[in-house]
Design a protein around this motif. Sequence first.
Motif, short mmCIF file in Angstrom:
data_model
loop_
_atom_site.label_atom_id
_atom_site.label_comp_id
_atom_site.label_asym_id
_atom_site.label_seq_id
_atom_site.Cartn_x
_atom_site.Cartn_y
_atom_site.Cartn_z
N LYS A 10 20.15 -4.61 -2.13
CA LYS A 10 19.65 -5.95 -2.49
C LYS A 10 19.22 -6.78 -1.29
O LYS A 10 18.22 -7.43 -1.31
N GLY A 11 19.98 -6.74 -0.20
CA GLY A 11 19.68 -7.58 0.95
C GLY A 11 18.61 -7.02 1.87
O GLY A 11 18.22 -7.68 2.83
N SER A 12 18.08 -5.85 1.56
CA SER A 12 17.09 -5.20 2.42
C SER A 12 15.71 -5.81 2.22
O SER A 12 15.22 -5.91 1.10
N GLN A 13 15.07 -6.16 3.31
CA GLN A 13 13.73 -6.73 3.26
C GLN A 13 12.73 -5.73 2.67
O GLN A 13 11.87 -6.08 1.87
N ALA A 14 12.85 -4.46 3.04
CA ALA A 14 11.94 -3.44 2.53
C ALA A 14 12.13 -3.21 1.03
O ALA A 14 11.16 -3.01 0.30
N ARG A 16 13.16 -5.49 -1.11
CA ARG A 16 12.55 -6.66 -1.76
C ARG A 16 11.03 -6.55 -1.77
O ARG A 16 10.38 -6.94 -2.73
N ALA A 17 10.45 -5.98 -0.71
CA ALA A 17 8.99 -5.81 -0.64
C ALA A 17 8.51 -4.86 -1.74
O ALA A 17 7.49 -5.12 -2.39
N ARG A 20 8.79 -6.62 -5.12
CA ARG A 20 7.71 -7.61 -5.25
C ARG A 20 6.37 -6.91 -5.52
O ARG A 20 5.59 -7.33 -6.38
N PHE A 21 6.09 -5.82 -4.80
CA PHE A 21 4.84 -5.07 -4.96
C PHE A 21 4.63 -4.67 -6.42
O PHE A 21 3.56 -4.90 -6.99
N PHE A 22 5.64 -4.07 -7.03
CA PHE A 22 5.48 -3.59 -8.40
C PHE A 22 5.52 -4.72 -9.42
O PHE A 22 4.80 -4.67 -10.41
N LYS A 23 6.32 -5.74 -9.18
CA LYS A 23 6.36 -6.88 -10.10
C LYS A 23 5.03 -7.61 -10.12
O LYS A 23 4.58 -8.07 -11.17
N CYS A 102 8.50 8.26 -2.87
CA CYS A 102 8.12 7.64 -1.60
C CYS A 102 9.38 7.15 -0.91
O CYS A 102 10.36 6.80 -1.57
N ILE A 103 9.34 7.12 0.42
CA ILE A 103 10.46 6.55 1.17
C ILE A 103 9.94 5.48 2.11
O ILE A 103 8.81 5.54 2.58
N GLY A 104 10.79 4.50 2.35
CA GLY A 104 10.44 3.42 3.27
C GLY A 104 9.33 2.55 2.71
O GLY A 104 8.99 2.62 1.53
N GLN A 105 8.77 1.72 3.55
CA GLN A 105 7.70 0.82 3.13
C GLN A 105 6.39 1.59 3.20
O GLN A 105 5.67 1.56 4.19
#
Length: 117
Positions: A10-14, A16-17, A20-23, A102-105
């Motif tokens: 939950k606290g990871s910036q990646a 959250r990214a 957000r991308f899929f939402k 996929c892994i990572g951003q």
Amino acid sequence: MAVVQIFGVKGSQATRAAERFFKERRIDIQLIDLKVKPMAAGEIRRFIQRFGLTGLLDTESKAYVDAGLKYIQQSETQLLARIEKEPKLLRLPLVRCGQTVCIGQDDAGWKAIASGA
């Protein structure tokens, strides 16, 4: 329409990214917080088959360095056990939709998933 699974913290910036991308594209997601619920062995294997165990590890992360993994040789079984206990060792987020992973951003990978979802 397929649901996109996002394995992260939950606290990871990646993480959250990815969320957000899929939402933003109105794609249904299922967020699995790895601190609350560890990944099943079968799920981990799916990512390992594609990227290899070392490809999943975030060798630059604080958790990896603090665990001393740069200097310690461990078997795949031992590494898997550590990953289950400490998900921050992984390059998060891990994203899966059907057979696509996929892994990572990975913006290109996320776009491929979004176009097929």
